[in-house]
Design a protein around this motif. Sequence first.
Motif, PDB file in Angstrom:
ATOM      1  N   LEU A  91       0.826  -1.208   0.000  1.00  0.00           N
ATOM      2  CA  LEU A  91       0.000   0.000   0.000  1.00  0.00           C
ATOM      3  C   LEU A  91       0.862   1.260   0.000  1.00  0.00           C
ATOM      4  O   LEU A  91       0.556   2.231  -0.699  1.00  0.00           O
ATOM      5  CB  LEU A  91      -0.955  -0.005   1.191  1.00  0.00           C
ATOM      6  CG  LEU A  91      -2.048  -1.075   1.181  1.00  0.00           C
ATOM      7  CD1 LEU A  91      -2.862  -1.013   2.465  1.00  0.00           C
ATOM      8  CD2 LEU A  91      -2.940  -0.961  -0.036  1.00  0.00           C
ATOM      9  N   ARG A  92       1.972   1.252   0.761  1.00  0.00           N
ATOM     10  CA  ARG A  92       2.890   2.401   0.749  1.00  0.00           C
ATOM     11  C   ARG A  92       3.515   2.591  -0.631  1.00  0.00           C
ATOM     12  O   ARG A  92       3.711   3.704  -1.086  1.00  0.00           O
ATOM     13  CB  ARG A  92       3.961   2.240   1.825  1.00  0.00           C
ATOM     14  CG  ARG A  92       3.456   2.561   3.226  1.00  0.00           C
ATOM     15  CD  ARG A  92       4.578   2.795   4.221  1.00  0.00           C
ATOM     16  NE  ARG A  92       5.548   1.711   4.306  1.00  0.00           N
ATOM     17  CZ  ARG A  92       5.436   0.635   5.073  1.00  0.00           C
ATOM     18  NH1 ARG A  92       4.369   0.487   5.841  1.00  0.00           N
ATOM     19  NH2 ARG A  92       6.380  -0.278   5.093  1.00  0.00           N
ATOM     20  N   MET A  93       3.818   1.470  -1.300  1.00  0.00           N
ATOM     21  CA  MET A  93       4.370   1.543  -2.652  1.00  0.00           C
ATOM     22  C   MET A  93       3.365   2.203  -3.599  1.00  0.00           C
ATOM     23  O   MET A  93       3.730   3.025  -4.431  1.00  0.00           O
ATOM     24  CB  MET A  93       4.731   0.154  -3.166  1.00  0.00           C
ATOM     25  CG  MET A  93       5.347   0.185  -4.549  1.00  0.00           C
ATOM     26  SD  MET A  93       4.942  -1.206  -5.613  1.00  0.00           S
ATOM     27  CE  MET A  93       3.214  -1.433  -5.473  1.00  0.00           C
ATOM     28  N   LEU A  94       2.077   1.854  -3.444  1.00  0.00           N
ATOM     29  CA  LEU A  94       1.052   2.492  -4.270  1.00  0.00           C
ATOM     30  C   LEU A  94       1.042   3.994  -4.031  1.00  0.00           C
ATOM     31  O   LEU A  94       0.939   4.780  -4.973  1.00  0.00           O
ATOM     32  CB  LEU A  94      -0.321   1.892  -3.970  1.00  0.00           C
ATOM     33  CG  LEU A  94      -0.546   0.434  -4.363  1.00  0.00           C
ATOM     34  CD1 LEU A  94      -1.934  -0.031  -3.924  1.00  0.00           C
ATOM     35  CD2 LEU A  94      -0.357   0.228  -5.851  1.00  0.00           C
ATOM     36  N   GLY A  95       1.164   4.394  -2.772  1.00  0.00           N
ATOM     37  CA  GLY A  95       1.214   5.822  -2.448  1.00  0.00           C
ATOM     38  C   GLY A  95       2.419   6.490  -3.076  1.00  0.00           C
ATOM     39  O   GLY A  95       2.324   7.595  -3.608  1.00  0.00           O
ATOM     40  N   GLY A  96       3.548   5.817  -3.064  1.00  0.00           N
ATOM     41  CA  GLY A  96       4.759   6.353  -3.662  1.00  0.00           C
ATOM     42  C   GLY A  96       4.698   6.438  -5.173  1.00  0.00           C
ATOM     43  O   GLY A  96       5.472   7.170  -5.798  1.00  0.00           O
ATOM     44  N   SER A  97       3.785   5.681  -5.770  1.00  0.00           N
ATOM     45  CA  SER A  97       3.657   5.737  -7.229  1.00  0.00           C
ATOM     46  C   SER A  97       2.525   6.659  -7.673  1.00  0.00           C
ATOM     47  O   SER A  97       2.131   6.644  -8.835  1.00  0.00           O
ATOM     48  CB  SER A  97       3.464   4.327  -7.806  1.00  0.00           C
ATOM     49  OG  SER A  97       2.245   3.782  -7.357  1.00  0.00           O
ATOM     50  N   GLY A  98       2.013   7.446  -6.726  1.00  0.00           N
ATOM     51  CA  GLY A  98       1.056   8.475  -7.103  1.00  0.00           C
ATOM     52  C   GLY A  98      -0.397   8.196  -6.770  1.00  0.00           C
ATOM     53  O   GLY A  98      -1.263   9.015  -7.066  1.00  0.00           O
ATOM     54  N   LYS A 106      -9.521   2.409  -0.756  1.00  0.00           N
ATOM     55  CA  LYS A 106     -10.429   1.563  -1.535  1.00  0.00           C
ATOM     56  C   LYS A 106      -9.821   0.181  -1.752  1.00  0.00           C
ATOM     57  O   LYS A 106     -10.523  -0.828  -1.703  1.00  0.00           O
ATOM     58  CB  LYS A 106     -10.751   2.217  -2.884  1.00  0.00           C
ATOM     59  CG  LYS A 106     -11.678   3.404  -2.784  1.00  0.00           C
ATOM     60  CD  LYS A 106     -11.918   4.019  -4.155  1.00  0.00           C
ATOM     61  CE  LYS A 106     -12.758   5.261  -4.064  1.00  0.00           C
ATOM     62  NZ  LYS A 106     -12.927   5.911  -5.374  1.00  0.00           N
ATOM     63  N   VAL A 107      -8.516   0.138  -2.000  1.00  0.00           N
ATOM     64  CA  VAL A 107      -7.827  -1.148  -2.157  1.00  0.00           C
ATOM     65  C   VAL A 107      -7.916  -1.939  -0.863  1.00  0.00           C
ATOM     66  O   VAL A 107      -8.225  -3.132  -0.854  1.00  0.00           O
ATOM     67  CB  VAL A 107      -6.352  -0.946  -2.583  1.00  0.00           C
ATOM     68  CG1 VAL A 107      -5.570  -2.237  -2.486  1.00  0.00           C
ATOM     69  CG2 VAL A 107      -6.279  -0.370  -3.988  1.00  0.00           C
ATOM     70  N   ARG A 108      -7.653  -1.287   0.246  1.00  0.00           N
ATOM     71  CA  ARG A 108      -7.717  -1.955   1.555  1.00  0.00           C
ATOM     72  C   ARG A 108      -9.126  -2.518   1.792  1.00  0.00           C
ATOM     73  O   ARG A 108      -9.293  -3.659   2.193  1.00  0.00           O
ATOM     74  CB  ARG A 108      -7.334  -0.971   2.660  1.00  0.00           C
ATOM     75  CG  ARG A 108      -7.235  -1.596   4.038  1.00  0.00           C
ATOM     76  CD  ARG A 108      -6.997  -0.542   5.124  1.00  0.00           C
ATOM     77  NE  ARG A 108      -5.856   0.319   4.895  1.00  0.00           N
ATOM     78  CZ  ARG A 108      -4.595   0.029   5.193  1.00  0.00           C
ATOM     79  NH1 ARG A 108      -4.320  -1.140   5.736  1.00  0.00           N
ATOM     80  NH2 ARG A 108      -3.629   0.887   4.968  1.00  0.00           N
ATOM     81  N   ALA A 109     -10.144  -1.711   1.495  1.00  0.00           N
ATOM     82  CA  ALA A 109     -11.529  -2.151   1.678  1.00  0.00           C
ATOM     83  C   ALA A 109     -11.877  -3.294   0.731  1.00  0.00           C
ATOM     84  O   ALA A 109     -12.575  -4.235   1.111  1.00  0.00           O
ATOM     85  CB  ALA A 109     -12.489  -0.981   1.479  1.00  0.00           C
ATOM     86  N   ALA A 110     -11.402  -3.225  -0.495  1.00  0.00           N
ATOM     87  CA  ALA A 110     -11.690  -4.289  -1.469  1.00  0.00           C
ATOM     88  C   ALA A 110     -11.137  -5.622  -0.994  1.00  0.00           C
ATOM     89  O   ALA A 110     -11.795  -6.656  -1.146  1.00  0.00           O
ATOM     90  CB  ALA A 110     -11.114  -3.922  -2.839  1.00  0.00           C
TER      91      ALA A 110
END
Length: 155
Positions: A91-98, A106-110
């Motif tokens: 999830l942190r990597m997703l944040g780092g990629s914008g 939403k990903v966490r909830a999914a």
Amino acid sequence: MLDIGRQKAEENGITSRCTFHEGYLDSLPASDPFDAATCLLVSQFLKKAEERSHFFGQIAQRLRPGGVLISSDLVLGMSPPVHQSLFEVWLRMLGGSGWSEEDIEKVRAAWRLHIAALTPPEIEAIIAAGGFNTPVLFFQTLFIHAWFSKRTATN
């Protein structure tokens, strides 16, 4: 994805050998059996094992005996603390990629609500119960595992 697949088939001159279908298995018109099928990051949305097995059974019915299935799914395969740690890194990597914080949530909830991530042996058993030989793991990265399997001759 279907448009890109069609474009690639056209570029490689194999369109006449391909069947393109947008929809569900039960809406696919009757045809001669196929040689192969792909199921990439789909079945984890079927939360009950019997639904998943039926899904793979529908794929098997469309394949000739010995036809190949390439399937991938999101998996659980590690202890809960290790899984949670890797999930948070992802999830942190997703944040780092914008990705926005809202999209990450939403990903966490999914994952909690819509995904039935199982262990690799559980997924392998479900695929086999759908009419395939024992699946062979050929790819894995973080939470994604991919297998190939052949349709059994008796299905």
